[in-house]
Write an enzyme that holds these catalytic residues in place. Structure first.
Site, PDB file in Angstrom:
ATOM      1  N   ARG A   1      31.930 -22.195 -15.442  1.00  9.16           N
ATOM      2  CA  ARG A   1      32.959 -21.485 -14.683  1.00  9.16           C
ATOM      3  C   ARG A   1      32.417 -20.889 -13.389  1.00  9.16           C
ATOM      4  O   ARG A   1      33.203 -20.468 -12.547  1.00  9.16           O
ATOM      5  CB  ARG A   1      33.580 -20.367 -15.517  1.00  9.16           C
ATOM      6  CG  ARG A   1      34.439 -20.846 -16.644  1.00  9.16           C
ATOM      7  CD  ARG A   1      35.130 -19.661 -17.308  1.00  9.16           C
ATOM      8  NE  ARG A   1      35.819 -20.050 -18.516  1.00  9.16           N
ATOM      9  CZ  ARG A   1      37.068 -20.473 -18.557  1.00  9.16           C
ATOM     10  NH1 ARG A   1      37.769 -20.564 -17.460  1.00  9.16           N
ATOM     11  NH2 ARG A   1      37.614 -20.812 -19.703  1.00  9.16           N
TER      12      ARG A   1
ATOM     13  N   ARG B   1      52.245 -21.476 -25.280  1.00  8.70           N
ATOM     14  CA  ARG B   1      50.926 -20.889 -25.007  1.00  8.70           C
ATOM     15  C   ARG B   1      51.080 -19.584 -24.227  1.00  8.70           C
ATOM     16  O   ARG B   1      51.899 -19.507 -23.315  1.00  8.70           O
ATOM     17  CB  ARG B   1      50.074 -21.879 -24.206  1.00  8.70           C
ATOM     18  CG  ARG B   1      49.701 -23.109 -24.978  1.00  8.70           C
ATOM     19  CD  ARG B   1      49.134 -24.215 -24.126  1.00  8.70           C
ATOM     20  NE  ARG B   1      48.143 -23.783 -23.155  1.00  8.70           N
ATOM     21  CZ  ARG B   1      47.331 -24.614 -22.516  1.00  8.70           C
ATOM     22  NH1 ARG B   1      47.393 -25.906 -22.736  1.00  8.70           N
ATOM     23  NH2 ARG B   1      46.461 -24.171 -21.643  1.00  8.70           N
TER      24      ARG B   1
ATOM     25  N   LYS C   1      43.530 -30.947 -17.735  1.00 10.19           N
ATOM     26  CA  LYS C   1      42.194 -31.196 -18.292  1.00 10.19           C
ATOM     27  C   LYS C   1      42.241 -31.384 -19.807  1.00 10.19           C
ATOM     28  O   LYS C   1      41.639 -32.308 -20.340  1.00 10.19           O
ATOM     29  CB  LYS C   1      41.239 -30.042 -17.946  1.00 10.19           C
ATOM     30  CG  LYS C   1      41.006 -29.857 -16.458  1.00 10.19           C
ATOM     31  CD  LYS C   1      40.040 -28.729 -16.153  1.00 10.19           C
ATOM     32  CE  LYS C   1      40.437 -27.384 -16.689  1.00 10.19           C
ATOM     33  NZ  LYS C   1      41.613 -26.784 -16.042  1.00 10.19           N
TER      34      LYS C   1
ATOM     35  N   ARG D   1      45.335 -16.364 -13.723  1.00  8.15           N
ATOM     36  CA  ARG D   1      44.288 -17.333 -14.068  1.00  8.15           C
ATOM     37  C   ARG D   1      43.951 -18.233 -12.880  1.00  8.15           C
ATOM     38  O   ARG D   1      42.794 -18.563 -12.645  1.00  8.15           O
ATOM     39  CB  ARG D   1      44.731 -18.196 -15.270  1.00  8.15           C
ATOM     40  CG  ARG D   1      44.798 -17.417 -16.564  1.00  8.15           C
ATOM     41  CD  ARG D   1      45.245 -18.279 -17.731  1.00  8.15           C
ATOM     42  NE  ARG D   1      44.310 -19.365 -17.952  1.00  8.15           N
ATOM     43  CZ  ARG D   1      44.648 -20.632 -18.168  1.00  8.15           C
ATOM     44  NH1 ARG D   1      45.911 -20.991 -18.187  1.00  8.15           N
ATOM     45  NH2 ARG D   1      43.731 -21.553 -18.375  1.00  8.15           N
TER      46      ARG D   1
ATOM     47  N   ARG E   1      56.204 -27.055 -18.954  1.00 11.41           N
ATOM     48  CA  ARG E   1      55.455 -27.221 -20.206  1.00 11.41           C
ATOM     49  C   ARG E   1      55.936 -26.208 -21.255  1.00 11.41           C
ATOM     50  O   ARG E   1      56.119 -26.551 -22.417  1.00 11.41           O
ATOM     51  CB  ARG E   1      53.957 -27.067 -19.937  1.00 11.41           C
ATOM     52  CG  ARG E   1      53.086 -27.265 -21.154  1.00 11.41           C
ATOM     53  CD  ARG E   1      51.629 -27.398 -20.792  1.00 11.41           C
ATOM     54  NE  ARG E   1      51.015 -26.131 -20.425  1.00 11.41           N
ATOM     55  CZ  ARG E   1      49.763 -26.005 -20.003  1.00 11.41           C
ATOM     56  NH1 ARG E   1      48.981 -27.062 -19.863  1.00 11.41           N
ATOM     57  NH2 ARG E   1      49.266 -24.822 -19.696  1.00 11.41           N
TER      58      ARG E   1
END
Length: 194
Positions: free
Chosen positions: A88, A139, A13, A150, A127
């Site tokens: 959300r 991250r 996203k 998550r 990533r």
């Protein structure tokens, strides 16, 4: 062009939103960034949010909607915006619709990046490795265990938002497993149809 990006963490996203921002000149609105900015600016809604956060509480949907409502009034959002990571929950989606309607606005498109969740952990690990190899910070949410938490939260709370918008004929499904440029092309095609 008022858009929402839906999809689980790691679906791409953020990458795709950045491309839309660059091409169409509309802002990507992150509720976290907007919340921090409202608190820093000391806006009335920011003062409310700060009080809740200082007390260790979660900011209510009412406060988040208020922050979004204030932010979309800014000059850079007059031509449109991308909501990434919001709404959300079903309650937030309903509150967003009500708030937009009160301003005489509506969403143009809800883009849902469809991905094979079983392959997302591999994507996240890759990533993180690419960031390390490039000398960039990794991250915090690219830790596989954090990511799995998550993803569980997304499936429990947020996955219900897509059917809400689909029932209104607003969702365009995008295959998020394709190469990045192909995903971008599919999104641009979807946006051109609206």
């Amino acid at each position: 062009m008022r858009l929402i990006f839906l999809g689980p963490p790691g679906a791409g996203k953020g990458t795709q939103a950045a491309r839309i921002v660059a091409k169409h000149g509309i802002p990507q609105l992150s509720t976290g960034d907007m919340l921090r900015a409202a608190v820093a600016a000391g806006t009335p809604i920011g003062v409310k949010a700060k009080a809740v956060m200082d007390a260790g509480g979660l900011v209510s949907d009412e406060i988040v909607i208020g922050i979004v409502a204030d932010r979309i009034e800014e000059a850079d959002a007059k031509r449109g915006f991308i909501l990434d990571g919001f709404p959300r929950t079903l309650a937030q989606a309903e509150a967003l619709d009500t708030m937009l309607a009160s301003k005489g606005l509506k969403l143009d498109t809800v883009l849902e990046l469809k991905v094979d969740q079983s392959k997302l952990v591999d994507r996240i690990v890759r990533r993180a490795a690419e960031a390390r190899a490039a000398g960039q910070p990794v991250r915090k949410d690219d830790d596989p265990e954090v990511f799995k938490t998550r993803l569980e939260a997304y499936n429990r709370d947020t996955a219900v938002v897509a059917p809400y918008y689909a029932a209104r004929g607003q969702v365009v499904d995008i295959d998020g497993m394709k190469p990045i440029d192909e995903v971008t092309a599919a999104i641009e095609k979807a946006l051109g149809a609206n």
